[in-house]
Design an enzyme around this catalytic site. Structure first.
Site, PDB file in Angstrom:
ATOM      1  CB  CYS A   1      22.501 -14.312   0.866  1.00 35.11           C
ATOM      2  SG  CYS A   1      23.850 -14.863   1.922  1.00 35.11           S
ATOM      3  CG  ASN A   2      25.207 -17.908  -3.737  1.00 39.77           C
ATOM      4  OD1 ASN A   2      24.810 -18.655  -4.617  1.00 39.77           O
ATOM      5  ND2 ASN A   2      25.539 -16.647  -3.986  1.00 39.77           N
ATOM      6  CB  THR A   3      25.994 -17.896   2.888  1.00 36.56           C
ATOM      7  OG1 THR A   3      27.096 -17.569   2.035  1.00 36.56           O
ATOM      8  CG2 THR A   3      26.488 -18.593   4.121  1.00 36.56           C
TER       9      THR A   3
ATOM     10  CB  CYS B   1      29.768 -15.216  -2.563  1.00 32.57           C
ATOM     11  SG  CYS B   1      29.559 -13.890  -1.351  1.00 32.57           S
ATOM     12  CB  THR B   2      25.031 -12.129  -3.942  1.00 31.66           C
ATOM     13  OG1 THR B   2      24.958 -12.074  -2.510  1.00 31.66           O
ATOM     14  CG2 THR B   2      24.123 -13.240  -4.462  1.00 31.66           C
ATOM     15  CG  HIS B   3      29.281  -9.747  -0.533  1.00 32.08           C
ATOM     16  ND1 HIS B   3      28.218 -10.443  -0.002  1.00 32.08           N
ATOM     17  CD2 HIS B   3      29.467  -8.681   0.282  1.00 32.08           C
ATOM     18  CE1 HIS B   3      27.790  -9.831   1.101  1.00 32.08           C
ATOM     19  NE2 HIS B   3      28.540  -8.758   1.294  1.00 32.08           N
TER      20      HIS B   3
ATOM     21  CG  ASP C   1      23.788 -10.467   0.778  1.00 30.02           C
ATOM     22  OD1 ASP C   1      23.941 -11.700   0.865  1.00 30.02           O
ATOM     23  OD2 ASP C   1      24.752  -9.685   0.680  1.00 30.02           O
ATOM     24  CB  SER C   2      25.152 -11.776   4.888  1.00 25.39           C
ATOM     25  OG  SER C   2      26.044 -11.555   3.804  1.00 25.39           O
TER      26      SER C   2
ATOM     27  CE1 TYR D   1      23.988 -12.949   8.266  1.00 21.55           C
ATOM     28  CE2 TYR D   1      22.676 -14.227   6.720  1.00 21.55           C
ATOM     29  CZ  TYR D   1      22.758 -13.254   7.690  1.00 21.55           C
ATOM     30  OH  TYR D   1      21.614 -12.602   8.079  1.00 21.55           O
ATOM     31  N   GLY D   2      29.286 -16.283   5.939  1.00 26.41           N
ATOM     32  CA  GLY D   2      30.068 -17.417   5.459  1.00 26.41           C
ATOM     33  C   GLY D   2      30.995 -18.018   6.493  1.00 26.41           C
TER      34      GLY D   2
HETATM   35  N1  DGL Z   1      26.561 -12.596  -0.134  1.00 31.57           N
HETATM   36  C1  DGL Z   1      26.503 -13.824   0.536  1.00 31.57           C
HETATM   37  C2  DGL Z   1      26.527 -15.027  -0.380  1.00 31.57           C
HETATM   38  O1  DGL Z   1      26.044 -14.958  -1.433  1.00 31.57           O
HETATM   39  C3  DGL Z   1      27.140 -14.053   1.836  1.00 31.57           C
HETATM   40  C4  DGL Z   1      28.445 -13.520   2.124  1.00 31.57           C
HETATM   41  C5  DGL Z   1      28.774 -13.636   3.585  1.00 31.57           C
HETATM   42  O2  DGL Z   1      28.129 -12.962   4.376  1.00 31.57           O
HETATM   43  O3  DGL Z   1      29.672 -14.408   3.924  1.00 31.57           O
HETATM   44  O4  DGL Z   1      27.013 -16.061  -0.046  1.00 31.57           O
END
Ligand code: DGL
Length: 280
Positions: free
Chosen positions: A74-76, A185-187, A11-12, A43-44
């Site tokens: 990570c979705n992004t 987003c996985t966060h 993940d990011s 990353y977003g």
């Molecule tokens: N956890 C990530 C996701 O699922 C990225 C969050 C990020 O770094 O912006 O999108």
């Protein structure tokens, strides 16, 4: 051939721990190797090409450590990097995407909120996903969660600042009749307690961690890479970060039984000619 090699999870930052936790629950006998690219999170807020390059660089690093499969938690990074990762190597690469399909099935009001990063929401993969699963009469309210990942990366999941951001993003969805919220987003699963406390049962929350773990299992079995289950063997977990170890360690200690010591690493960009822009 079933292999003892670890499964890479990336993940990011520390958001992918929500996926790692689901994988651990489903496949406790498999070893896992987690990489948080926290030095470059969020990353977003990054350009698409940058996200793709980081995804490739980390995939190659994980592969070089001997991993047998890769979960882009990570979705992004999935939105902008999974195609390049699959083209780069022939190992199983499992991505994540916002739970649009389960949300469409769960919603009674037909109004569904989607909270995800700006980079995920602008991606072609996300537009395709929406187009495939929006039934007649349904509406998706897509909201970038600016600022949330930064707070979570700092270990903050329930301060007044986080609450104010959630209020700004979610209250308008409720006002428009949303009854379901996709945590894209996985966060964001780390915010479930505060969302439930503040908004009660007004929203069904959709998180895809368990679905990813099932998908990974299917993929390992299909490729004959799955270790036999129920042997009493417990897989090893290794945690790495490209930034300060403290935040990942704190979250891992909270989520995992016997979390290992987080190890700092450096991973150069896959293609040095790509400029590394600074996040706004
Ligand atoms: N956890 C990530 C996701 O699922 C990225 C969050 C990020 O770094 O912006 O999108």
């Amino acid at each position: 051939m079933p292999s003892n090699a670890p499964i890479g999870v990336f993940d990011s930052g520390l958001g992918g721990l929500s996926v790692l936790q689901a994988v651990r629950a489903r496949l406790p006998h498999e070893s896992l190797l987690y990489v948080a690219d926290s030095r470059y999170a969020p990353y977003g807020e990054r350009p698409d090409a940058f996200i793709e390059q980081r995804s490739l660089a980390i995939g190659r690093w994980v592969r070089a450590r001997g991993a047998k499969a890769f979960v882009v938690a990570c979705n992004t990074a999935t939105a902008h990097g999974v195609a390049a990762l699959r083209a780069d190597d022939s190992w199983p690469v499992v991505g994540v995407e916002p739970g649009i399909k389960p949300a469409a099935a769960a919603s009674r009001s037909g109004v569904i909120g989607v909270l995800a990063t700006a980079a995920t929401l602008r991606s072609a993969r996300f537009s395709d996903l929406l187009a495939r699963h929006t039934a007649q009469g349904q509406r998706f309210l897509c909201q970038p969660g600016h600022g949330l990942v930064e707070r979570i990366e700092a270990g903050d999941v329930d301060s007044p600042e986080v609450m104010a951001l959630l209020d700004k993003y979610i209250a308008p969805m409720l006002a428009q009749g949303a009854d379901t919220l996709v945590l894209g987003c996985t966060h964001y699963p780390f915010l479930i307690p505060v969302i439930e406390r503040h908004f009660g049962t007004a929203l069904t929350l959709v998180d895809t961690g368990a679905a990813i773990a099932r998908q990974l299992q299917r993929r390992l079995e299909a490729d004959d890479l799955a270790l036999p289950a129920n042997t009493g063997v417990v897989g090893n977990v290794e945690l790495f970060t490209t930034a300060n170890t403290h935040a990942l360690q704190t979250m891992a200690d909270r989520l995992l039984v016997d979390a290992p010591q987080v190890q700092p690493i450096e991973i150069a960009l896959a293609a040095p000619h790509v400029a590394m822009p600074v996040a706004p």
